[in-house]
Enzyme design. Structure first.
Site, PDB file in Angstrom:
ATOM      1  CB  ALA A 180      46.927 -22.580 -16.189  1.00  0.00           C
TER       2      ALA A 180
ATOM      3  N   GLY B 163      44.819 -20.493 -11.681  1.00  0.00           N
ATOM      4  CA  GLY B 163      44.293 -19.430 -12.546  1.00  0.00           C
ATOM      5  C   GLY B 163      42.807 -19.209 -12.334  1.00  0.00           C
TER       6      GLY B 163
ATOM      7  CD  GLU C   4      46.796 -16.511 -10.750  1.00  0.00           C
ATOM      8  OE1 GLU C   4      46.687 -17.397 -11.622  1.00  0.00           O
ATOM      9  OE2 GLU C   4      47.876 -15.947 -10.497  1.00  0.00           O
TER      10      GLU C   4
ATOM     11  CD  GLU D 176      49.018 -21.297  -9.264  1.00  0.00           C
ATOM     12  OE1 GLU D 176      48.915 -21.433  -8.025  1.00  0.00           O
ATOM     13  OE2 GLU D 176      48.225 -20.617  -9.948  1.00  0.00           O
TER      14      GLU D 176
HETATM   15  N1  COA Z   1      44.421 -28.673 -16.330  1.00  0.00           N
HETATM   16  C1  COA Z   1      44.056 -29.664 -17.160  1.00  0.00           C
HETATM   17  N2  COA Z   1      43.218 -30.660 -16.805  1.00  0.00           N
HETATM   18  C2  COA Z   1      42.722 -30.625 -15.561  1.00  0.00           C
HETATM   19  C3  COA Z   1      43.049 -29.622 -14.644  1.00  0.00           C
HETATM   20  C4  COA Z   1      43.939 -28.599 -15.072  1.00  0.00           C
HETATM   21  N3  COA Z   1      44.286 -27.588 -14.283  1.00  0.00           N
HETATM   22  N4  COA Z   1      42.418 -29.869 -13.483  1.00  0.00           N
HETATM   23  C5  COA Z   1      41.693 -30.978 -13.676  1.00  0.00           C
HETATM   24  N5  COA Z   1      41.888 -31.444 -14.916  1.00  0.00           N
HETATM   25  C6  COA Z   1      41.291 -32.639 -15.531  1.00  0.00           C
HETATM   26  C7  COA Z   1      41.937 -33.907 -15.009  1.00  0.00           C
HETATM   27  O1  COA Z   1      43.131 -34.194 -15.714  1.00  0.00           O
HETATM   28  C8  COA Z   1      40.855 -34.934 -15.257  1.00  0.00           C
HETATM   29  O2  COA Z   1      40.862 -35.263 -16.607  1.00  0.00           O
HETATM   30  P1  COA Z   1      40.777 -36.843 -17.043  1.00  0.00           P
HETATM   31  O3  COA Z   1      39.417 -37.279 -16.564  1.00  0.00           O
HETATM   32  O4  COA Z   1      40.903 -36.789 -18.534  1.00  0.00           O
HETATM   33  O5  COA Z   1      41.882 -37.523 -16.346  1.00  0.00           O
HETATM   34  C9  COA Z   1      39.573 -34.122 -15.002  1.00  0.00           C
HETATM   35  O6  COA Z   1      39.937 -32.749 -15.131  1.00  0.00           O
HETATM   36  C10 COA Z   1      39.005 -34.330 -13.623  1.00  0.00           C
HETATM   37  O7  COA Z   1      40.036 -34.089 -12.683  1.00  0.00           O
HETATM   38  P2  COA Z   1      40.422 -35.135 -11.516  1.00  0.00           P
HETATM   39  O8  COA Z   1      41.806 -34.797 -11.059  1.00  0.00           O
HETATM   40  O9  COA Z   1      40.190 -36.536 -11.975  1.00  0.00           O
HETATM   41  O10 COA Z   1      39.323 -34.737 -10.418  1.00  0.00           O
HETATM   42  P3  COA Z   1      39.447 -34.816  -8.844  1.00  0.00           P
HETATM   43  O11 COA Z   1      38.090 -34.511  -8.335  1.00  0.00           O
HETATM   44  O12 COA Z   1      40.096 -36.093  -8.435  1.00  0.00           O
HETATM   45  O13 COA Z   1      40.449 -33.641  -8.442  1.00  0.00           O
HETATM   46  C11 COA Z   1      41.326 -31.385  -8.505  1.00  0.00           C
HETATM   47  C12 COA Z   1      40.097 -32.307  -8.679  1.00  0.00           C
HETATM   48  C13 COA Z   1      40.887 -29.996  -8.913  1.00  0.00           C
HETATM   49  C14 COA Z   1      41.775 -31.403  -7.052  1.00  0.00           C
HETATM   50  C15 COA Z   1      42.480 -31.901  -9.395  1.00  0.00           C
HETATM   51  O14 COA Z   1      41.976 -32.099 -10.713  1.00  0.00           O
HETATM   52  C16 COA Z   1      43.640 -30.966  -9.476  1.00  0.00           C
HETATM   53  O15 COA Z   1      44.443 -30.912  -8.581  1.00  0.00           O
HETATM   54  N6  COA Z   1      43.747 -30.163 -10.584  1.00  0.00           N
HETATM   55  C17 COA Z   1      44.850 -29.286 -10.814  1.00  0.00           C
HETATM   56  C18 COA Z   1      44.732 -28.026  -9.972  1.00  0.00           C
HETATM   57  C19 COA Z   1      45.960 -27.145 -10.182  1.00  0.00           C
HETATM   58  O16 COA Z   1      47.064 -27.506  -9.839  1.00  0.00           O
HETATM   59  N7  COA Z   1      45.756 -25.961 -10.761  1.00  0.00           N
HETATM   60  C20 COA Z   1      46.800 -25.013 -11.035  1.00  0.00           C
HETATM   61  C21 COA Z   1      47.250 -25.163 -12.437  1.00  0.00           C
HETATM   62  S1  COA Z   1      48.620 -24.085 -12.821  1.00  0.00           S
END
Ligand code: COA
Length: 261
Positions: free
Chosen positions: A69, A112, A115, A135
């Protein structure tokens, strides 16, 4: 590109009887914003109404199927905002699609995103895919079926590990655990999903619908009720023109021409 419809967050391309639908929010790793989900559900619902479309492939990019999400949106929203956005109805709409849905997963498939992949009928994964439900690290829990579907797919031990500790499953772990149907090389994630979709699209549409419904029933009912539903579904499939065509074509040693009737 002919046949390509470009909307802001969802790209779809028709290829004969299949359609490839790709999430298109690369800067945010396809995070499932409100707008993206609206567009996705609208696109899928439109495709589902076209009887000529026999299977849909749902994918993201090579880097990410979807990273969950949109956390920025969630951080701003109240519980009542989320409630009024009717998020639950969107997931129900995906679950109610008749057309078989193949998830093509490469890279991050989290929250999500996981999911969404699990809401599809089967998952084809690149060996780069990582599945997780992170989450609780954000102080919330999976809310689109994650605690239920993951547990049914991989069992309590692995589901608890993934959901409580935040551990991600590799594609091969996910395959072994039963979450994923096929794992392929990095570069083949979309092609293989399309191949599966074409195979599905060649089968009798009524039978495919009945079979999908029956398999899903296995998750939602007792064995006795599921068996009963399966028998009824068989007779319905048997009554179709497609069944006559499929059986006759075999005896005549030719390819069947199914009409979905
Ligand atoms: N919602 C909004 N933005 C997100 C996102 C999410 N779920 N996941 C990644 N992004 C964005 C980051 O904020 C970043 O944006 P920015 O460049 O403007 O800062 C961009 O996507 C790239 O992500 P980044 O974290 O820099 O990449 P990474 O390769 O270092 O890490 C992940 C990748 C997927 C491990 C990490 O982004 C992450 O943990 N995301 C959240 C996953 C999560 O908790 N999902 C459940 C949500 S309820």
């Amino acid at each position: 590109m002919p046949g390509t419809v470009t909307e802001s967050f969802v790209l779809s391309e028709r290829d004969g009887a299949i359609v490839v639908v790709l999430l298109n929010r690369p800067q945010q790793l396809n995070a499932l914003s409100d707008e993206l989900m609206d567009e996705l559900v609208g696109t899928l619902a439109d495709l589902d109404r076209d009887p000529e479309i026999r299977c849909i492939v749902l994918g993201g990019s090579e880097q990410a199927f979807a990273a969950g999400a949109d956390i920025g949106e969630l951080a701003q929203a109240s519980a009542i905002d989320l409630y009024y956005q009717r998020r639950v109805e969107r997931w129900d709409a995906i679950r109610s699609l008749w057309t078989p849905l193949v998830a093509a997963v490469s890279g991050f498939c989290l929250g999500g995103g996981c999911e969404l992949a699990m809401s599809c009928d089967l998952i084809v994964a690149s060996e780069t895919a990582e599945f997780g439900q992170p989450e609780t690290g954000l102080g919330i829990i999976p809310g689109a079926g994650g605690t239920q579907r993951l547990t049914r797919a991989v069992g309590k031990a692995t589901a608890m590990d993934v959901i409580l500790s935040g551990r991600r499953l590799s594609a091969h772990e996910a395959l072994q655990a039963g979450l994923v149907a096929r794992v392929v090389a990095r570069e083949a994630w979309l092609e293989e999903a399309k191949r599966v979709a074409r195979d599905i699209a060649e089968k009798g549409p009524v039978a495919t619908r009945m079979a999908k419904e029956s398999v899903n029933r296995a998750y939602e009912s007792t064995l006795a009720a599921g068996l009963e539903a399966e028998r009824r579904a068989l007779y319905l499939a048997f009554a179709s023109e497609d069944a006559k065509e499929g059986l006759t074509a075999f005896t005549e040693k030719r390819k069947p021409e199914f009409k979905g009737r």
